[in-house]
Design a protein around this motif. Sequence first.
Motif, PDB file in Angstrom:
ATOM      1  N   ALA A  91      69.754 115.130  61.002  1.00 55.98           N
ATOM      2  CA  ALA A  91      69.458 113.699  61.046  1.00 55.98           C
ATOM      3  C   ALA A  91      70.599 112.850  60.504  1.00 55.98           C
ATOM      4  O   ALA A  91      70.674 111.646  60.792  1.00 55.98           O
ATOM      5  N   ARG A  92      71.502 113.456  59.734  1.00 50.71           N
ATOM      6  CA  ARG A  92      72.641 112.691  59.216  1.00 50.71           C
ATOM      7  C   ARG A  92      73.716 112.468  60.275  1.00 50.71           C
ATOM      8  O   ARG A  92      74.566 111.585  60.129  1.00 50.71           O
ATOM      9  N   PRO A 124      59.008 115.220  59.491  1.00 47.72           N
ATOM     10  CA  PRO A 124      59.984 114.184  59.145  1.00 47.72           C
ATOM     11  C   PRO A 124      59.449 113.230  58.076  1.00 47.72           C
ATOM     12  O   PRO A 124      58.354 112.692  58.204  1.00 47.72           O
ATOM     13  N   ASN A 125      60.226 113.081  57.016  1.00 45.68           N
ATOM     14  CA  ASN A 125      59.912 112.171  55.914  1.00 45.68           C
ATOM     15  C   ASN A 125      58.585 112.503  55.235  1.00 45.68           C
ATOM     16  O   ASN A 125      57.914 111.635  54.684  1.00 45.68           O
ATOM     17  N   ASP A 132      60.769 116.674  53.117  1.00 47.19           N
ATOM     18  CA  ASP A 132      61.908 115.973  53.709  1.00 47.19           C
ATOM     19  C   ASP A 132      61.918 114.520  53.252  1.00 47.19           C
ATOM     20  O   ASP A 132      60.861 113.893  53.093  1.00 47.19           O
ATOM     21  N   SER A 134      64.291 112.201  54.801  1.00 46.44           N
ATOM     22  CA  SER A 134      65.280 111.632  55.716  1.00 46.44           C
ATOM     23  C   SER A 134      64.996 110.188  56.097  1.00 46.44           C
ATOM     24  O   SER A 134      65.847 109.533  56.683  1.00 46.44           O
ATOM     25  N   ALA A 138      64.319 108.807  61.107  1.00 45.20           N
ATOM     26  CA  ALA A 138      65.142 109.980  61.400  1.00 45.20           C
ATOM     27  C   ALA A 138      64.733 110.676  62.699  1.00 45.20           C
ATOM     28  O   ALA A 138      65.586 111.032  63.517  1.00 45.20           O
TER      29      ALA A 138
END
Length: 346
Positions: A91-92, A124-125, A132, A134, A138
């Motif tokens: 995701a970065r 995600p998140n 996570d 992110s 993300a």
Amino acid sequence: MRVVGYYPNWGTYARDFQVGDVHADQLTHLVYAFGKVTRGRCAPGDEWADFGRNSGGNIGRLARLKAAHPGLKVMWSFGGWSGSDGFAEAARDPARFADSCAALLNDRRWAGVFDGIDIDWEYPNACGETCDHSGPRALGALLAALRPKFPLVSAAVSGDAGKLGQADYAAAARSADWLNAMTYDFFGTGGTPGPTAAHSALTAYPGIPNPGATADTTVRTLRGLGVPASKILLGVGFYGRGWTGVRSATPGTTGTGPAPGTHEKGLEDYRVLSRRCPPIGTLGGTALAVCGSEWWSYDTPETIRTKMAYARSNALGGAFAWELSGDTKSADLLHAMNAGLRPPAS
């Protein structure tokens, strides 16, 4: 409507469920699971099973299956419960991740086999096996980077309404052809003695420990977040979850722990349960089975028809199966899915 089934690469081992055992005529899409996300890039999940075995491994067999069923679309899924920690790095740099996935899926050794990619980020998140952080955007960013690279892009998403609130699933849906809502495993996923509860109920029922832990709640939550109904696929587990040491068929009671299973405590394939512990009734649109001191819930062809009617009446995009090796040799569950979603014209 889409009829999607996941084929796990580990099916080729102890389960002895090979690509050739898939009833491809009942599917619109076959999803091969799982590839890994390593250092922020797509990578094979099991090189020996994927392509190292005789005749090109599972991917070679997928090529032959696809040639025999020209209408079948094949996708490669990345992540899964134990393989999602690499998404934070991906995701970065979504562009680098997308480039790596395109290079892998279009590798000349199997060029033309894969029609698209599936992302199974758990979660995600939010927290799955690991947590996570992110951020809510993300997943949408990853799918947006993948969109120009592939004809088909999908993502598996949590059935938990709380987890769904942690990420922007409307943005994810804009870049995806559909989202696979994992509407199973609501209960019975740990080593606890209970409470007994249907792991994949469609709707709430008397005695359910958490009335919001249903497929209907998941669908309503996704709709409320801005995901179009036509991009939601209803998830069906081809297995049951259960407990032992239970003295009552009434849900919400306790036993002594998870029931024994062939491959995992508290879990058993439908093909085994249908013979060993047949249903005695239904709970919230899924089957209840009690045999001796064991208490199980799982889907049957009859309850799947009910779920497919729900998918049609709510204008969903179809349904998917996790995962195909749990079905009978004659694919009774998959046939029920296909017939329920795509009934013959009158």
